[in-house]
Scaffold this motif. Structure first.
Motif, PDB file in Angstrom:
ATOM      1  N   TYR A   9       0.853  -1.183   0.000  1.00 24.11           N
ATOM      2  CA  TYR A   9       0.000   0.000   0.000  1.00 24.11           C
ATOM      3  C   TYR A   9       0.888   1.231   0.000  1.00 24.11           C
ATOM      4  CZ  TYR A   9      -4.193  -2.655   1.521  1.00 24.11           C
ATOM      5  OH  TYR A   9      -5.264  -3.502   1.630  1.00 24.11           O
ATOM      6  N   ARG A  10       0.474   2.237  -0.755  1.00 26.18           N
ATOM      7  CA  ARG A  10       1.181   3.513  -0.746  1.00 26.18           C
ATOM      8  C   ARG A  10       0.157   4.628  -0.643  1.00 26.18           C
ATOM      9  NH1 ARG A  10       3.432   0.016  -3.896  1.00 26.18           N
ATOM     10  NH2 ARG A  10       5.610  -0.480  -3.688  1.00 26.18           N
ATOM     11  N   CYS A  11       0.437   5.571   0.228  1.00 29.02           N
ATOM     12  CA  CYS A  11      -0.424   6.743   0.386  1.00 29.02           C
ATOM     13  C   CYS A  11       0.463   7.982   0.406  1.00 29.02           C
ATOM     14  CB  CYS A  11      -1.249   6.651   1.672  1.00 29.02           C
ATOM     15  SG  CYS A  11      -0.281   6.707   3.207  1.00 29.02           S
ATOM     16  N   TRP A  81      -8.425   2.366   1.647  1.00 30.31           N
ATOM     17  CA  TRP A  81      -8.360   2.376   0.183  1.00 30.31           C
ATOM     18  C   TRP A  81      -8.559   3.756  -0.437  1.00 30.31           C
ATOM     19  CZ3 TRP A  81     -11.272  -2.735  -1.400  1.00 30.31           C
ATOM     20  CH2 TRP A  81     -10.437  -3.835  -1.124  1.00 30.31           C
ATOM     21  N   LEU A  84      -5.222   5.651  -0.644  1.00 32.73           N
ATOM     22  CA  LEU A  84      -4.063   5.065  -1.315  1.00 32.73           C
ATOM     23  C   LEU A  84      -3.814   5.685  -2.679  1.00 32.73           C
ATOM     24  CD1 LEU A  84      -4.480   1.263  -0.477  1.00 32.73           C
ATOM     25  CD2 LEU A  84      -3.210   3.030   0.771  1.00 32.73           C
ATOM     26  N   ARG A  87      -1.733   0.461  -4.954  1.00 36.99           N
ATOM     27  CA  ARG A  87      -1.988  -0.762  -4.186  1.00 36.99           C
ATOM     28  C   ARG A  87      -1.730  -1.947  -5.096  1.00 36.99           C
ATOM     29  NH1 ARG A  87      -7.000  -4.064  -3.088  1.00 36.99           N
ATOM     30  NH2 ARG A  87      -8.098  -2.726  -4.545  1.00 36.99           N
TER      31      ARG A  87
END
Length: 95
Positions: A9-11, A81, A84, A87
């Protein structure tokens, strides 16, 4: 046969605190599920906003039950989600 899920996951760095807190709550809830064998959350080194999740279930049905759980819908679908920027998920079965 164990069913393993590895998610990246990247945010945005500005959302990291919110995502981290939600993932920590998710870990607590998931570890109480009967089919869960492991649920680990890691912050990616040198990547602000990056997370690696390692999950293991007794089988695919256990993972499907996990996705149907109220805490998955509340914490992951509704909170995580939408924050993000990227993903990716890998599914694997033990051999």
């Amino acid at each position: 046969m164990a069913y393993t899920v590895v998610a990246h996951y990247r945010c945005a760095p500005a959302d990291e605190t919110v995502v981290r807190a939600a993932l920590q709550k998710m870990r607590e809830q998931t570890r109480t599920e009967p089919a869960n064998e492991a649920y680990e959350v890691h912050a990616v080194v040198d990547e602000p906003g990056g997370f690696l999740l390692y999950e293991r279930y007794t089988g695919r049905a256990g993972f499907e039950a996990h996705k149907a759980a109220e805490h998955f819908q509340e914490l992951i679908v509704t909170m995580v989600w939408p924050l993000l920027t990227d993903r990716s998920v890998t599914f694997a079965e033990s051999v």
